[in-house]
Design an enzyme around this catalytic site. Structure first.
Site, short mmCIF file in Angstrom:
data_model
loop_
_atom_site.label_atom_id
_atom_site.label_comp_id
_atom_site.label_asym_id
_atom_site.label_seq_id
_atom_site.Cartn_x
_atom_site.Cartn_y
_atom_site.Cartn_z
N ASP A 59 -26.13 -2.60 -9.22
CA ASP A 59 -26.20 -4.03 -9.49
C ASP A 59 -26.92 -4.78 -8.37
O ASP A 59 -26.84 -4.41 -7.20
CB ASP A 59 -24.80 -4.62 -9.64
CG ASP A 59 -24.24 -4.42 -11.04
OD1 ASP A 59 -24.80 -3.61 -11.81
OD2 ASP A 59 -23.23 -5.06 -11.36
N HIS A 109 -29.41 -8.49 -15.24
CA HIS A 109 -28.22 -8.97 -14.51
C HIS A 109 -28.36 -10.47 -14.23
O HIS A 109 -27.82 -10.95 -13.23
CB HIS A 109 -28.08 -8.17 -13.22
CG HIS A 109 -26.71 -8.17 -12.62
ND1 HIS A 109 -25.55 -8.01 -13.36
CD2 HIS A 109 -26.29 -8.31 -11.32
CE1 HIS A 109 -24.50 -8.04 -12.56
NE2 HIS A 109 -24.92 -8.23 -11.31
N HIS A 113 -27.95 -14.69 -10.76
CA HIS A 113 -26.67 -14.06 -10.45
C HIS A 113 -25.53 -15.08 -10.43
O HIS A 113 -24.51 -14.88 -9.77
CB HIS A 113 -26.72 -13.32 -9.11
CG HIS A 113 -25.64 -12.28 -8.96
ND1 HIS A 113 -24.42 -12.53 -8.36
CD2 HIS A 113 -25.58 -10.99 -9.36
CE1 HIS A 113 -23.67 -11.45 -8.37
NE2 HIS A 113 -24.35 -10.48 -8.99
N HIS A 203 -23.28 -0.92 -5.30
CA HIS A 203 -24.01 -2.07 -4.75
C HIS A 203 -24.75 -1.63 -3.48
O HIS A 203 -24.21 -1.75 -2.37
CB HIS A 203 -23.04 -3.21 -4.42
CG HIS A 203 -22.28 -3.74 -5.60
ND1 HIS A 203 -21.08 -3.18 -6.02
CD2 HIS A 203 -22.55 -4.77 -6.45
CE1 HIS A 203 -20.65 -3.86 -7.09
NE2 HIS A 203 -21.51 -4.82 -7.36
#
Length: 240
Positions: A59, A109, A113, A203
């Site tokens: 991500d 995504h 964000h 991540h």
């Protein structure tokens, strides 16, 4: 006498209202954060399969660490799916294209964000469609999967995704979320909790992702030694 009874009832009524509001808020929180449920549309957080397949998903990003991540995955021939942020793609030109060229899959995504709850339909559309265009420009073919920032979704987002036949992809294993484990701890947790069909969330971006970047090589080597094969989210969902 009637006035006194009414006065005695007020604390009970207020207490009942407070409890109702708290329960409602707790319910909304559970729905917004559920990994295996959303109010509308398709959602997957793991695929039921007997094959030892696993999807690595990353991500945020891309950023200046992109080539380091590509090299670590290449060492174990491990394709992955990158849920990229549109603003990061624009801030780091060429990085998303490098991921596609290396055989990885790009997914959406959002552009900024931001948390996608209590937002308008126009905001949802802008966040998703702007990032879709960047993903296409980077060379991604086929379906573009979506993952909401921090996994949060409530009403507007799921309705938009359902109306546009979009597939939400969550996860069933997140070894580096909400903490800063060492690389060894990440590898150990994944090795203990992984199952056939798992979707693993990692991540690896920014300075805060150093331990995750350091874990990639041993993580992929450990899973491969245990008989797992790495596939993209698209390939995994094709088994569903």
């Amino acid at each position: 006498m009637a006035v006194q009874k009414t006065r005695r009832r007020w604390p009970v009524i207020v207490f009942a209202l407070v409890i109702t509001l708290l329960l409602g808020a707790a319910g909304l929180y559970q729905v917004a954060n559920a990994r295996s449920f959303q109010l509308a549309g398709k959602l997957t957080n793991r695929v039921e399969t007997t094959e030892k397949l696993v999807a690595l998903t990353f991500d945020d990003g891309p950023d200046e660490h992109t080539q380091e991540i590509i090299d670590a995955l290449a060492a174990e021939r491990a394709p992955a799916t990158f849920f990229v942020v549109g603003a990061q793609m624009e801030a780091n030109p060429g990085m998303a294209e490098a991921l596609v060229k290396a055989g990885h899959q790009l997914a959406n995504h959002t552009y900024t964000h931001r948390r996608m709850i209590f937002v308008s339909e126009e905001t949802v559309a802008g966040e998703i469609e702007r990032t879709d265009r960047l993903i296409r420009a980077a060379g991604q073919q086929g379906e573009i999967f979506f993952r909401p920032p921090t996994g949060k979704k409530l009403v507007t987002l799921p309705l938009y995704l359902s109306e546009h036949d979009r597939h939400t992809v969550m996860w069933d294993l997140e070894p580096d979320s909400g903490a800063t484990p060492t690389a060894a701890e990440i590898v150990t947790q994944v090795g203990q909790e992984v199952r056939p069909g798992s979707i693993i969330l990692l991540h690896p971006w920014y300075q805060s992702g150093q331990n995750t970047r350091d874990a990639i090589k041993d993580l992929t080597a450990t899973l491969r030694a245990d008989g797992y094969r790495f596939v993209t989210v698209g390939e995994l969902l094709a088994r569903a």
